[in-house]
Every structure is written in C-alpha cells, then in structure tokens.
Design an enzyme around this catalytic site. Structure first.
Site, PDB file in Angstrom:
ATOM      1  N   SER A   1     -15.215   2.562   2.465  1.00 36.24           N
ATOM      2  CA  SER A   1     -14.660   1.240   2.736  1.00 36.24           C
ATOM      3  C   SER A   1     -13.585   1.316   3.822  1.00 36.24           C
ATOM      4  O   SER A   1     -13.517   0.472   4.721  1.00 36.24           O
ATOM      5  CB  SER A   1     -14.093   0.671   1.439  1.00 36.24           C
ATOM      6  OG  SER A   1     -13.659  -0.644   1.636  1.00 36.24           O
TER       7      SER A   1
ATOM      8  N   HIS B   1       0.849  -1.201   0.000  1.00 38.79           N
ATOM      9  CA  HIS B   1       0.000   0.000   0.000  1.00 38.79           C
ATOM     10  C   HIS B   1       0.885   1.252   0.000  1.00 38.79           C
ATOM     11  O   HIS B   1       0.382   2.363   0.123  1.00 38.79           O
ATOM     12  CB  HIS B   1      -0.853   0.060   1.276  1.00 38.79           C
ATOM     13  CG  HIS B   1      -1.927  -0.985   1.362  1.00 38.79           C
ATOM     14  ND1 HIS B   1      -2.643  -1.426   0.276  1.00 38.79           N
ATOM     15  CD2 HIS B   1      -2.432  -1.663   2.443  1.00 38.79           C
ATOM     16  CE1 HIS B   1      -3.537  -2.328   0.682  1.00 38.79           C
ATOM     17  NE2 HIS B   1      -3.424  -2.498   1.976  1.00 38.79           N
TER      18      HIS B   1
ATOM     19  N   TYR C   1     -10.925  -0.140  -9.968  1.00 40.89           N
ATOM     20  CA  TYR C   1     -11.849  -1.074  -9.336  1.00 40.89           C
ATOM     21  C   TYR C   1     -13.150  -1.116 -10.134  1.00 40.89           C
ATOM     22  O   TYR C   1     -13.719  -2.183 -10.381  1.00 40.89           O
ATOM     23  CB  TYR C   1     -12.104  -0.555  -7.914  1.00 40.89           C
ATOM     24  CG  TYR C   1     -13.018  -1.397  -7.073  1.00 40.89           C
ATOM     25  CD1 TYR C   1     -12.514  -2.453  -6.332  1.00 40.89           C
ATOM     26  CD2 TYR C   1     -14.375  -1.114  -6.989  1.00 40.89           C
ATOM     27  CE1 TYR C   1     -13.343  -3.219  -5.531  1.00 40.89           C
ATOM     28  CE2 TYR C   1     -15.218  -1.868  -6.191  1.00 40.89           C
ATOM     29  CZ  TYR C   1     -14.695  -2.924  -5.460  1.00 40.89           C
ATOM     30  OH  TYR C   1     -15.515  -3.679  -4.674  1.00 40.89           O
TER      31      TYR C   1
ATOM     32  N   ARG D   1      -9.538   3.304  -6.986  1.00 40.41           N
ATOM     33  CA  ARG D   1     -10.994   3.245  -6.864  1.00 40.41           C
ATOM     34  C   ARG D   1     -11.464   4.672  -6.624  1.00 40.41           C
ATOM     35  O   ARG D   1     -10.712   5.491  -6.086  1.00 40.41           O
ATOM     36  CB  ARG D   1     -11.304   2.380  -5.637  1.00 40.41           C
ATOM     37  CG  ARG D   1     -12.764   2.114  -5.386  1.00 40.41           C
ATOM     38  CD  ARG D   1     -12.895   1.316  -4.095  1.00 40.41           C
ATOM     39  NE  ARG D   1     -14.225   0.738  -3.949  1.00 40.41           N
ATOM     40  CZ  ARG D   1     -14.581  -0.003  -2.914  1.00 40.41           C
ATOM     41  NH1 ARG D   1     -13.705  -0.263  -1.950  1.00 40.41           N
ATOM     42  NH2 ARG D   1     -15.804  -0.495  -2.830  1.00 40.41           N
TER      43      ARG D   1
ATOM     44  N   ARG E   1     -16.324  -6.621   2.438  1.00 40.75           N
ATOM     45  CA  ARG E   1     -17.544  -6.141   3.075  1.00 40.75           C
ATOM     46  C   ARG E   1     -18.690  -6.144   2.070  1.00 40.75           C
ATOM     47  O   ARG E   1     -19.511  -7.025   2.044  1.00 40.75           O
ATOM     48  CB  ARG E   1     -17.297  -4.747   3.668  1.00 40.75           C
ATOM     49  CG  ARG E   1     -18.373  -4.271   4.629  1.00 40.75           C
ATOM     50  CD  ARG E   1     -18.080  -2.874   5.162  1.00 40.75           C
ATOM     51  NE  ARG E   1     -18.101  -1.867   4.119  1.00 40.75           N
ATOM     52  CZ  ARG E   1     -19.161  -1.169   3.759  1.00 40.75           C
ATOM     53  NH1 ARG E   1     -20.317  -1.376   4.352  1.00 40.75           N
ATOM     54  NH2 ARG E   1     -19.095  -0.267   2.793  1.00 40.75           N
ATOM     55  N   LYS E   2     -18.750  -5.118   1.204  1.00 44.41           N
ATOM     56  CA  LYS E   2     -19.855  -5.037   0.236  1.00 44.41           C
ATOM     57  C   LYS E   2     -19.380  -5.147  -1.198  1.00 44.41           C
ATOM     58  O   LYS E   2     -20.043  -5.721  -2.045  1.00 44.41           O
ATOM     59  CB  LYS E   2     -20.574  -3.691   0.397  1.00 44.41           C
ATOM     60  CG  LYS E   2     -21.631  -3.675   1.489  1.00 44.41           C
ATOM     61  CD  LYS E   2     -22.456  -2.401   1.359  1.00 44.41           C
ATOM     62  CE  LYS E   2     -23.680  -2.444   2.255  1.00 44.41           C
ATOM     63  NZ  LYS E   2     -24.445  -1.183   2.167  1.00 44.41           N
TER      64      LYS E   2
END
Length: 301
Positions: A147, A117, A202, A139, A258-259
């Site tokens: 997020s 990262h 993304y 993203r 997560r989503k």
C-alpha cells in the site's frame, strides 16, 4: 479551527510539490525521514508546544495501516455520539498543522479529533501526561508495504517513479517516511498495558467492523446504541468510504483509498522477498503480544 484555511494551505503545498525534485521531497529530522512539503522542520518543532487535552480523540497509525479509513469511522462515531460533525477534507495529522494552526488548535472546542503517523516516542509528551486516549492501528507488514509503495508513487508530495525493488529495500531498512515499521511496532508493544492505549488491527476491523465500532466507541467513552453501531458500520465499509472519497478527500481520494484488501501482497512479493519479510517479522515480533495480534501466519504466509 478554520478548516478552509488549513485546506487552502494544504492544497497550495500540493501545488508546490510540482516544482520540487524527488530528492528534496524527503528530509531527516532526528534520524527519521519525513515529507518536507507536508511536515517541514518548523512543523515538527512546533509540536513540542502542542498542549494535549485529556478528552482529545487521538488516532495513531504507521502510514498505510488503515489510518484514513479509521478517520472516517471515528468521525461517524463522534457525530453519532455527540451530534458534532467533524467532517473535513483535511487529514487530522498533527505534523501537518504548523505553528500558526497550532495556535488555533488551542481555541478549538472539545473533543478535538487529532491523528498522527509519528513514532510513539515522538508524539508530544503531554498526550501521555494528560492520559489522552489513543487508538493505534496496525496492519500486516506485507500489505502495508504494498500500500505504501502505491501511495508513494501516486502522491505528488512523495518521491514517485520508484521501482518495486527499490521501495521494498527502503521499507525493509526503515528508509521510508516516518521511519521503520518494526521500530513503530516494537515501541507500541511496550505500551500494550497502558489503559489509555487501544491497539486494533486492520485485518480484524475488515473481518468484523461492527465489533470494532463497538469497542472503539466504548474505549473513547462514546456510548452508541446498537442501531447507531450498525449505521456507522454500514457507512464505514471500505467500499462506502472509497465511493464518498471524492467529497471527503478530493482528487487524493483515489490515491488514499486504493484496494483495501487483505493479501494483495501476493501480487507483488517475490518468494525471496516474502521469506526475507518472514525472517524480519520473526526477528522483531515473534513471541510478542502485538505479533500475535497481527496473526502473521494467517495473513502473510
């Protein structure tokens, strides 16, 4: 590299997090915040001696831009192309390794799968001198922020219990782990002509994953048949990854996957916050190629 040793070390660090106060979970190194439990200063210093290889498979992303999803995709591409399984419960982040694991890295067979990262200026210079190929994922900043907010509050090694307002303002000022989103974006914008750097978003991967798999495998020089491309794509949907995350990531699977939606920011941002982010995006990335690639108007307005 013995992933079991590394996994045990990471798990004991997660346990350690229970004894550490929120204030102590982050520290600054060269002006940037990092999680003290997962990448203490000796880890970041050791990175200066990490010897890259030309055939390393390097994955780079600002936090919460789809890194863990792409880890799964790349592992599947490598397995299909080389027959080498690189499945592991350990995220391949070089800043998590530490000096003793670095020594083992030298003995690992090629191709090594690595990730980070880190801001591109802080990635060990040998990755640039060896012309190691780097896949960089971005993203849209609104979904990244949402997020990151949920990830921070559910991850024992990061400060938790932060309100949305406080995390939002930290993110906007770049006072979050690994630094400012916009600093990362501008630094990669300068490297968009580098033939060893491929930037994907993304959002475009969510829209057409099989095309993403084709481009990524060809960028790394892993020839896949169309049948293999389809196999990797089917096994790599966000839903499929989330379902298998209990095996791949243990209890952290639920936190990491997560989503996986585009547009979840609409459930969090106030109109004022949304406007403030629009202005920040215009100020930093309007008129840039990366800004155009992020298709901000489509995803964030």
């Amino acid at each position: 590299m013995n992933t079991n040793t590394l996994l045990t070390k990471l798990q004991s660090r997660m346990q350690m997090a229970k004894q550490v106060s929120d204030e102590e979970k982050l520290y600054r190194y060269k002006g940037v915040l990092y999680p003290s439990i997962m990448c203490p200063e000796d880890h970041l210093k050791a990175l200066e001696n990490l010897e890259a290889r030309e055939d390393d498979v390097m994955l780079v992303a600002y936090p919460k831009c789809g890194f863990n999803w792409m880890v799964g995709v790349l592992r599947k591409i490598i397995a299909e192309a080389t027959g080498m399984k690189t499945e592991s419960k350990v995220p391949p982040l070089i800043e998590f390794l530490g000096p003793d694991v670095m020594k083992l890295m030298d003995q690992s067979p090629s191709p090594r799968f690595l990730g980070t990262h880190l801001h591109p200026d802080n990635i060990p210079t040998t990755f640039y001198t060896k012309k190691t190929k780097m896949l960089v994922i971005f993203r849209n900043p609104k979904d990244t922020l949402v997020s990151f907010y949920h990830f921070s509050n559910n991850n024992p090694v990061l400060p938790s219990g932060q309100s949305w307002e406080s995390f939002y303002s930290h993110f906007m000022s770049g006072d979050v782990p690994w630094g400012s989103y916009f600093d990362h974006a501008l630094a990669w914008e300068k490297r968009m002509n580098d033939p060893n750097v491929m930037i994907v978003t993304y959002e475009e991967l969510k829209q057409d994953l099989s095309e993403g798999v084709r481009q990524i495998s060809s960028f790394y020089g892993f020839p896949l048949t169309e049948a293999q491309v389809q196999q990797v794509t089917e096994d790599s949907s966000f839903t499929a990854m989330k379902e298998s995350s209990a095996n791949s990531h243990g209890p952290m699977g639920k936190v990491i996957f997560r989503k996986g939606e585009v547009g979840d920011w609409r459930n969090h941002f106030t109109p004022d916050q949304s406007r403030e982010m629009d202005e920040a995006f215009d100020k930093h990335l309007a008129g840039t190629r990366l800004g155009e690639k992020l298709d901000y108007q489509l995803h964030c307005q």
